[in-house]
Design a protein around this motif. Structure first.
Motif, PDB file in Angstrom:
ATOM      1  N   PRO A  51       0.829  -1.207   0.000  1.00  0.00           N
ATOM      2  CA  PRO A  51       0.000   0.000   0.000  1.00  0.00           C
ATOM      3  C   PRO A  51       0.865   1.260   0.000  1.00  0.00           C
ATOM      4  N   GLY A  52       0.402   2.269  -0.734  1.00  0.00           N
ATOM      5  CA  GLY A  52       1.105   3.544  -0.792  1.00  0.00           C
ATOM      6  C   GLY A  52       1.937   3.757  -2.043  1.00  0.00           C
ATOM      7  N   ILE A  53       2.122   2.724  -2.858  1.00  0.00           N
ATOM      8  CA  ILE A  53       2.914   2.849  -4.081  1.00  0.00           C
ATOM      9  C   ILE A  53       2.088   3.578  -5.133  1.00  0.00           C
ATOM     10  N   LYS A  54       2.675   4.598  -5.761  1.00  0.00           N
ATOM     11  CA  LYS A  54       1.991   5.344  -6.824  1.00  0.00           C
ATOM     12  C   LYS A  54       2.141   4.595  -8.137  1.00  0.00           C
ATOM     13  N   LEU A  55       1.032   4.527  -8.880  1.00  0.00           N
ATOM     14  CA  LEU A  55       1.023   3.854 -10.170  1.00  0.00           C
ATOM     15  C   LEU A  55       0.443   4.764 -11.231  1.00  0.00           C
ATOM     16  N   LYS A  56       0.993   4.653 -12.445  1.00  0.00           N
ATOM     17  CA  LYS A  56       0.416   5.299 -13.620  1.00  0.00           C
ATOM     18  C   LYS A  56      -0.212   4.201 -14.461  1.00  0.00           C
ATOM     19  N   ILE A  57      -1.435   4.463 -14.927  1.00  0.00           N
ATOM     20  CA  ILE A  57      -2.202   3.458 -15.650  1.00  0.00           C
ATOM     21  C   ILE A  57      -2.859   4.101 -16.861  1.00  0.00           C
ATOM     22  N   ASN A  58      -2.726   3.476 -18.014  1.00  0.00           N
ATOM     23  CA  ASN A  58      -3.546   3.842 -19.174  1.00  0.00           C
ATOM     24  C   ASN A  58      -4.816   3.003 -19.075  1.00  0.00           C
ATOM     25  N   CYS A  59      -5.956   3.633 -19.267  1.00  0.00           N
ATOM     26  CA  CYS A  59      -7.208   2.893 -19.174  1.00  0.00           C
ATOM     27  C   CYS A  59      -8.281   3.593 -19.994  1.00  0.00           C
TER      28      CYS A  59
END
Length: 147
Positions: free
Chosen positions: A70-78
């Motif tokens: 928990p707490g990890i930043k993610l970038k997502i294409n969606c």
């Protein structure tokens, strides 16, 4: 999901894994693993009000990152569905990466060497590393021109 959609980039914080119960077309119940994301922002439309949580299926893209804390930043294409209320209209996550707000390494080898020399100043383990004031100045000039 029915309706039109647009491809967007979302950045958010991994909150937790979860399980949802679903029903297939034969009426059979099954469980599907999901990912809860919070503090999400639509990078295509920063002013867009996002829900408290986004929920995505635990796809291969998420699995390829390994088990997340928990707490990890993610970038997502969606996809952001324009006519759907379910899951706030976001789905089909792809190109999932851990958000990296750190700068890239300089391409110029002189700038890179100067950067390493500056970063190692005051480090007792690097006290025998060579120091070249010209390369340090090249790095500082590069840094000043970059801003």
């Amino acid at each position: 999901m029915q309706g039109t959609y647009e491809c967007v980039k979302v950045i958010g914080t991994f909150h937790r894994y979860g399980v949802q119960q679903s029903v297939d077309s034969n009426g059979t119940f099954y469980y599907r693993p999901v990912v809860y994301m919070k503090d999400c922002k639509d990078l295509n439309n920063i002013d867009l009000k996002m829900p408290d949580y986004l929920l995505f299926n635990l796809t291969k893209g998420f699995k390829s990152l390994g088990i997340l804390n928990p707490g990890i930043k993610l970038k997502i294409n969606c996809r952001r569905y324009l006519k759907e209320e379910r899951n706030a209209g976001y789905g089909y996550p792809t190109n999932i990466v851990i958000a990296n707000d750190r700068p890239d390494f300089p391409d110029d080898p002189n700038v890179l060497t100067g950067m390493i020399m500056v970063k190692n100043q005051g480090n007792p383990e690097a006290e025998k590393d060579p120091i070249n004031t010209d390369l340090i100045q090249i790095y500082k000039n590069w840094l000043a021109n970059k801003e």
